[in-house]
Design a protein around this motif. Structure first.
Motif, PDB file in Angstrom:
ATOM      1  N   LEU A  32       0.834  -1.138  -0.147  1.00 43.20           N
ATOM      2  CA  LEU A  32       0.011  -0.209   0.021  1.00 43.20           C
ATOM      3  C   LEU A  32       0.808   1.149   0.069  1.00 43.20           C
ATOM      4  O   LEU A  32       1.823   1.441   0.870  1.00 43.20           O
ATOM      5  CB  LEU A  32      -0.842  -0.006   1.314  1.00 43.20           C
ATOM      6  N   TYR A  54      -7.179   7.181  -5.457  1.00 41.99           N
ATOM      7  CA  TYR A  54      -6.866   5.674  -5.174  1.00 41.99           C
ATOM      8  C   TYR A  54      -6.943   5.044  -6.459  1.00 41.99           C
ATOM      9  O   TYR A  54      -7.960   5.157  -7.231  1.00 41.99           O
ATOM     10  CB  TYR A  54      -7.852   5.452  -4.240  1.00 41.99           C
ATOM     11  N   VAL A  95      -3.224   7.216  -3.348  1.00 37.72           N
ATOM     12  CA  VAL A  95      -3.059   6.134  -2.747  1.00 37.72           C
ATOM     13  C   VAL A  95      -2.898   5.159  -4.031  1.00 37.72           C
ATOM     14  O   VAL A  95      -3.669   5.274  -4.984  1.00 37.72           O
ATOM     15  CB  VAL A  95      -4.150   5.529  -1.958  1.00 37.72           C
ATOM     16  N   ASN A  97      -2.687   0.778  -4.247  1.00 39.74           N
ATOM     17  CA  ASN A  97      -2.863  -0.281  -3.346  1.00 39.74           C
ATOM     18  C   ASN A  97      -2.779  -1.648  -4.111  1.00 39.74           C
ATOM     19  O   ASN A  97      -3.691  -1.834  -5.125  1.00 39.74           O
ATOM     20  CB  ASN A  97      -4.261  -0.205  -2.615  1.00 39.74           C
ATOM     21  N   SER A 107      -4.948  -6.224   4.416  1.00 38.31           N
ATOM     22  CA  SER A 107      -5.331  -4.893   4.058  1.00 38.31           C
ATOM     23  C   SER A 107      -5.441  -3.891   5.051  1.00 38.31           C
ATOM     24  O   SER A 107      -5.178  -2.621   4.910  1.00 38.31           O
ATOM     25  CB  SER A 107      -6.510  -4.987   2.713  1.00 38.31           C
ATOM     26  N   ALA A 111      -3.612  -0.517   6.151  1.00 37.04           N
ATOM     27  CA  ALA A 111      -4.159   0.877   5.947  1.00 37.04           C
ATOM     28  C   ALA A 111      -4.091   1.533   7.439  1.00 37.04           C
ATOM     29  O   ALA A 111      -3.808   2.700   7.534  1.00 37.04           O
ATOM     30  CB  ALA A 111      -5.893   0.756   5.664  1.00 37.04           C
TER      31      ALA A 111
END
Ligand SMILES: Nc1ncnc2c1ncn2[C@@H]1O[C@H](COP(=O)(O)OP(=O)(O)OP(=O)(O)O)[C@@H](O)[C@H]1O
Ligand SMILES: N[C@@H](CCO)C(=O)O
Length: 356
Positions: A32, A54, A95, A97, A107, A111
Motif C-alpha cells: 500500500l 486511489y 494512494v 494499493n 489490507s 491501512a
C-alpha cells in the motif's frame, strides 16, 4: 514556501501461519503506497479539504472522503491525540494499493499502519516505533498483522497485560477512537480523544530462511475479519491448545533453518484453533490443506489459511505453479475462482521524504 512531499509504503501481511493465531505475522511483497503532498496556501487556494485519490485494489469501494477513509481517519486520530485537530491545508494523498481487501492479506492492518505513519509525519511528531504500534493497536486490536506491517519480516507479538485504568483506556469503542465525521464546532470533538496506554504491544522478529517463498492463492471473494472471527469458539480444550503450542514453538525456528525441513514444517503449520471453524466460510479449505502435501508437491513446506482467510498461504522452495494450479483446481470444483501470486518476505514500512 514550497510543497512538502513524502511517500509512505506499507507491506501486506499474512497472520497466524497455521498455529500462531493472533500471535505471528509475516510481511509480504505487495504494498500500500501513499504519495503525500502538502502545498502552502495561495491566494487562489488559501485552504481546502484533503484530496484523496486511489488506484489499484479496492479503488471501487474505498471512501475518498478523508473523514470516512480508514487511513486518513487513523491519521487524524494520531494528530488529535497530539493536540492537532485538523489536517494541514492543501493536503493531497495519492494512494496505490496492491493488497486485496478482505482476503486475509492484512489490507486493514496496512491501512491502519499507513494512517499512523501519516499522522506522525503530518504532525512532525517523531513518535518512536513502540508508540506508533500503540496507536495502531487502539484501532486493530490483534497485534499480528499491524506489527509485521510496521516492522517487517516474520514476527511474533503479544499484548502487555494492562492495569485497570489502561485496560479501560484501551477498551473504548472504535467509534470513539475513530469518529466518522468532522465536528461542526470542532472544539469538543477535536479535544480529548482516548489516548493509547503506553507500551501495549511487544514483539520479536524471528529468522527467515531466504529460500522460502510464499504462494498466496487468493479466492475471488471477500471475507471480513469480523465475520471470520465470529465463528470461533470462546473456549478451547487443553488438547487443542497444546496441539497448537507444540507446533508454534517448533515452527518459529524451523522456518529460519536452511535448508528448510518440509516434514517438520508441514506438520508444524497445522492448526486446531481457527482453521477448523472457518472451513464453513471457505469451501475447499480442508481439501486444499490436506491434499497438497510435500509428498505430492515437491518444494512445498507447509500450507495454511492466511490470516482470517479466504486466501491460502503455501510456503515453498519450488514447485510454485503446480501447488497453485492444483489448489485452483480444488477451489474450482467448489465453484470458486482464484488468482495466485508468488511473494517474497518484505521489509517493514518506510517513509521517504522528497526534496522539492
Ligand atoms: N487501503 C485501504 N484504505 C481504506 N480502507 C481499507 C484499506 N484496506 C482495507 N480497508 C478496509 O478494511 C476492510 C478489510 O479489512 P478486514 O480486516 O476485513 O480484512 P483484511 O485486513 O484484508 O484481512 P486480514 O485481517 O484477515 O488479513 C476493507 O473492506 C476496507 O473497509
Ligand atoms: N489473527 C487474526 C488475523 C486477521 O487479520 C485472525 O485470524 O482473525
Amino acid at each position: 514556501m514550497t510543497d512538502r512531499s513524502f511517500t509512505i509504503k506499507v507491506p501486506a501481511t499474512s497472520a497466524n501461519i497455521g498455529p500462531g493465531f493472533d500471535v505471528v505475522g509475516l510481511s509480504l511483497s505487495l504494498h500500500l503506497t501513499l504519495k503525500v503532498t502538502v502545498s502552502p496556501p495561495t491566494p487562489q487556494s488559501p485552504s481546502r479539504p484533503p484530496i484523496l485519490t486511489y488506484t489499484g485494489e479496492g479503488s471501487d469501494e474505498v471512501p475518498l472522503d478523508a473523514y470516512k477513509n480508514l487511513t486518513t481517519r487513523v491519521a487524524l486520530y494520531v494528530l488529535r491525540c497530539n493536540n492537532i485537530t485538523k489536517f494541514p491545508t492543501n493536503l493531497t494523498i495519492e494512494v496505490n494499493n496492491e493488497i486485496p481487501f478482505g482476503r486475509g492479506l492484512g489490507s486493514s492492518g496496512a491501512a491502519v499502519i499507513a494512517g499512523v505513519l501519516l499522522g506522525n509525519q503530518l504532525g512532525n511528531l517523531n513518535l518512536p516505533q513502540t508508540r506508533l504500534l500503540d496507536f495502531a493497536l487502539m484501532v486493530e486490536r490483534h497485534p499480528d498483522n499491524v506489527t509485521a506491517a510496521l516492522v517487517g519480516g516474520f514476527v511474533g507479538s503479544y499484548l502487555r497485560e494492562l492495569d485497570k485504568a489502561s485496560t479501560e483506556a484501551a477498551s473504548v469503542p472504535l467509534s470513539e477512537v475513530l469518529p466518522e465525521y468532522p465536528p461542526d464546532a470542532s472544539e469538543e470533538w477535536g479535544l480529548n480523544p482516548p489516548q493509547p496506554p503506553i507500551g501495549i504491544g511487544h514483539y520479536v522478529r524471528f529468522g527467515w530462511a531466504h529460500s522460502i517463498k510464499a504462494i498466496a492463492i487468493i479466492p475471488r471473494f471477500e471475507l471480513s475479519t469480523a465475520k471470520a472471527r465470529s465463528v470461533l469458539p470462546l473456549e478451547y480444550s487443553r488438547k487443542d491448545l497444546v496441539f497448537n503450542l507444540q507446533r508454534l514453538a517448533v515452527l518459529t525456528t524451523a522456518l529460519s533453518r536452511e535448508p528448510p525441513d518440509p516434514e517438520l514444517i508441514y506438520e508444524a503449520m497445522k492448526d486446531r484453533i481457527h482453521q477448523p471453524y472457518r472451513k464453513t466460510l471457505i469451501p475447499g479449505l480442508p481439501e486444499v490443506t490436506s491434499n497438497i502435501t510435500p509428498d505430492s508437491h515437491p518444494g512445498l513446506l507447509g500450507i495454511c489459511l492466511s490470516g482470517a482467510g479466504p486466501t491460502i498461504l503455501a510456503l515453498a522452495t519450488g514447485g510454485y505453479e503446480k501447488i497453485a494450479e492444483d489448489a485452483r483446481a480444488i477451489f474450482n470444483e467448489k465453484g470458486i475462482e482464484v488468482d495466485w501470486k508468488v511473494l517474497t518476505v518484505a521489509g517493514g514500512s518506510f517513509i521517504e521524504e522528497h526534496d522539492n
